[in-house]
Scaffold this motif. Structure first.
Motif, PDB file in Angstrom:
ATOM      1  N   ALA A 171      -5.091   4.332   6.016  1.00 44.02           N
ATOM      2  CA  ALA A 171      -5.801   3.969   4.705  1.00 44.02           C
ATOM      3  C   ALA A 171      -4.631   3.907   3.912  1.00 44.02           C
ATOM      4  O   ALA A 171      -3.770   5.183   4.451  1.00 44.02           O
TER       5      ALA A 171
ATOM      6  N   ASN B 278       2.439   1.233  10.300  1.00 46.47           N
ATOM      7  CA  ASN B 278       1.914   1.451   9.108  1.00 46.47           C
ATOM      8  C   ASN B 278       2.022   3.006   8.781  1.00 46.47           C
ATOM      9  O   ASN B 278       1.898   3.264   8.187  1.00 46.47           O
TER      10      ASN B 278
ATOM     11  N   VAL C 228      -3.577   0.754  -3.095  1.00 45.22           N
ATOM     12  CA  VAL C 228      -2.603  -0.762  -3.260  1.00 45.22           C
ATOM     13  C   VAL C 228      -1.764   0.149  -4.777  1.00 45.22           C
ATOM     14  O   VAL C 228      -2.821   0.545  -5.431  1.00 45.22           O
TER      15      VAL C 228
ATOM     16  N   LEU D  72       0.552  -1.097   0.019  1.00 48.99           N
ATOM     17  CA  LEU D  72      -0.399   0.085  -0.341  1.00 48.99           C
ATOM     18  C   LEU D  72       0.845   1.468  -0.437  1.00 48.99           C
ATOM     19  O   LEU D  72       1.584   0.812   0.663  1.00 48.99           O
TER      20      LEU D  72
ATOM     21  N   VAL E 298      -7.913   2.033  -0.120  1.00 49.43           N
ATOM     22  CA  VAL E 298      -8.350   0.235   1.548  1.00 49.43           C
ATOM     23  C   VAL E 298      -7.957   1.013   2.692  1.00 49.43           C
ATOM     24  O   VAL E 298      -7.185   2.492   3.078  1.00 49.43           O
TER      25      VAL E 298
ATOM     26  N   HIS F  13       0.816  -5.909   4.392  1.00 50.76           N
ATOM     27  CA  HIS F  13      -0.437  -6.007   4.956  1.00 50.76           C
ATOM     28  C   HIS F  13      -1.666  -7.303   4.308  1.00 50.76           C
ATOM     29  O   HIS F  13      -1.181  -6.755   3.329  1.00 50.76           O
TER      30      HIS F  13
ATOM     31  N   CYS G 276      -7.877  -5.993   4.302  1.00 56.20           N
ATOM     32  CA  CYS G 276      -7.311  -4.152   3.672  1.00 56.20           C
ATOM     33  C   CYS G 276      -9.358  -4.147   2.890  1.00 56.20           C
ATOM     34  O   CYS G 276      -9.328  -5.133   2.197  1.00 56.20           O
TER      35      CYS G 276
ATOM     36  N   ILE H 255      -7.132   0.145   6.292  1.00 59.32           N
ATOM     37  CA  ILE H 255      -6.295  -0.841   6.802  1.00 59.32           C
ATOM     38  C   ILE H 255      -6.969  -1.367   8.157  1.00 59.32           C
ATOM     39  O   ILE H 255      -7.189  -0.631   9.287  1.00 59.32           O
TER      40      ILE H 255
END
Length: 362
Positions: free
Chosen positions: A78, A132, A81, A42, A97, A139, A144, A99
């Motif tokens: 967040a 993160n 991807v 990500l 996404v 991840h 996600c 997380i």
């Protein structure tokens, strides 16, 4: 610049001195971990600072979880991807996404029954697991959750604290028409307020020591607020709550961890009602347990959350819950030290760190 995986700026806690509990906050480039078959890489956008992040920074530990090795911090997050492992089918590069930072490490009785938060878990920024707060992060793909176009990255990051509120209100079985007391108007108290309202609570009173936080609670929809005085007895606070609500609360959500607030929760809650403990305080507290027992007041606890991200995303996308007012300050990743200091000093409600140098807005 700053958008290549070769420049993976990360915020790392270092425990350098045994005699001093506080860790150093260090910015350093770290390698991006190659994704396993069920993982995704990500590009991070927004990461909120949580009270537990600050606790690890200042104390080097929370209970038995101790920062021994350098640890990337951050778990409310967040991003987008950029690469998928071969087994990930529900996501593709470019998907935005949120997380979910914790996932079970085995298929035990808890994960099989849907209570995977009670299983042994990997959890971002809980030693020895890295968090993160970095430019790029790898991840588990199934944890996600894809964001609709009308839900922002910041809202996606706020699903983590919102999940605590949703899980707490589910455990307390808050429903239509309930009177609710929420002790504490910090971020978790406020998301519990938003969740309780969405679940049908008719009347909610929020208590806190801080008038500024209570003002935010009113802004977010609390029907009543009550500013606690340090020398007030729990029984007296409980009486006040009953007067304000026009009756004893059916449900109490305790978000402070303070012994006096737990005592207030027992005295205040209606017979046959439920006191839900969210706040983490001392290991042992003195409470009027017999008072709860003879009145059949259920006392329940929560550990994080489970099965909340899909619900939270639906509620945010439909406008049933609005978390945007919680974000009061934003900092670029490079100013993480300052952002942590703001949070430590209680400035604002939720401080958001922006990881993408090309997207620093809300």
């Amino acid at each position: 610049m700053g958008n290549s995986e070769n420049e993976n700026l990360s915020v790392v806690l270092y425990k350098r001195r045994e005699e001093k509990p506080q860790c150093d906050i260090v910015l350093e480039n770290r390698p991006v971990r190659e994704p396993a078959g069920d993982e995704v890489v990500l590009k991070m956008n927004s990461v909120g600072i949580c009270g537990s992040d600050v606790h690890y920074w200042l104390n080097g530990r929370i209970g038995d979880f101790i920062v021994k090795e350098p640890m990337v911090i951050g778990h409310e997050a967040a991003g987008t991807v950029v690469r998928c492992g071969k087994d990930v089918k529900h996501l593709k590069p470019g998907d935005r996404v949120a997380i979910e930072p914790g996932y079970p490490l085995c298929s035990d009785e808890f994960s099989k029954s849907g209570r995977y938060n009670l299983s042994p878990v990997y959890f971002c920024a809980t030693p020895p697991d890295h968090g993160n707060l970095q430019r790029f992060y790898t991840h588990k793909g199934s944890f996600c959750h894809k964001l609709p176009d009308n839900v922002s990255f910041e809202e996606g990051a706020l699903i983590e604290p919102l999940s605590v509120g949703i899980h707490a209100c589910r455990r307390a079985q808050i429903g239509l028409g309930h009177r609710v007391l929420i002790c504490g108007a910090g971020p978790i108290g406020l998301v519990s307020l938003l969740s309780a309202k969405a679940m049908g609570a008719a009347s909610i009173v929020v208590t806190d020591l801080s008038s500024n936080r209570l003002d935010k609670a009113k802004e977010l929809g609390a029907n009543f607020t009550y500013q606690i005085k340090l020398d007030e007895k729990p029984q007296d606070v409980a009486k006040k709550i009953e007067e304000i609500l026009g009756g004893m609360p059916d449900r109490t959500i305790e978000c402070t961890g303070a012994e006096s607030a737990v005592q207030t929760g027992i005295y205040a809650t209606k017979s046959g009602g439920c006191l839900l403990l969210v706040g983490m305080g001392p290991q042992n507290v003195t409470v009027p347990l017999v008072n709860a027992a003879v009145r059949e007041v259920d006392i329940k606890g929560v550990f994080r959350y489970c099965n909340t991200w899909p619900t939270a995303i639906s509620m945010l996308a439909s406008g049933q819950i609005n978390v945007k007012p919680l974000v009061t300050h934003r900092f670029p990743l490079e100013k993480s030290q300052e952002a942590f200091e703001y949070t430590r000093d209680g400035k604002g409600i939720k401080v958001m760190l922006k990881c993408d140098p090309e997207d620093q807005g809300a």
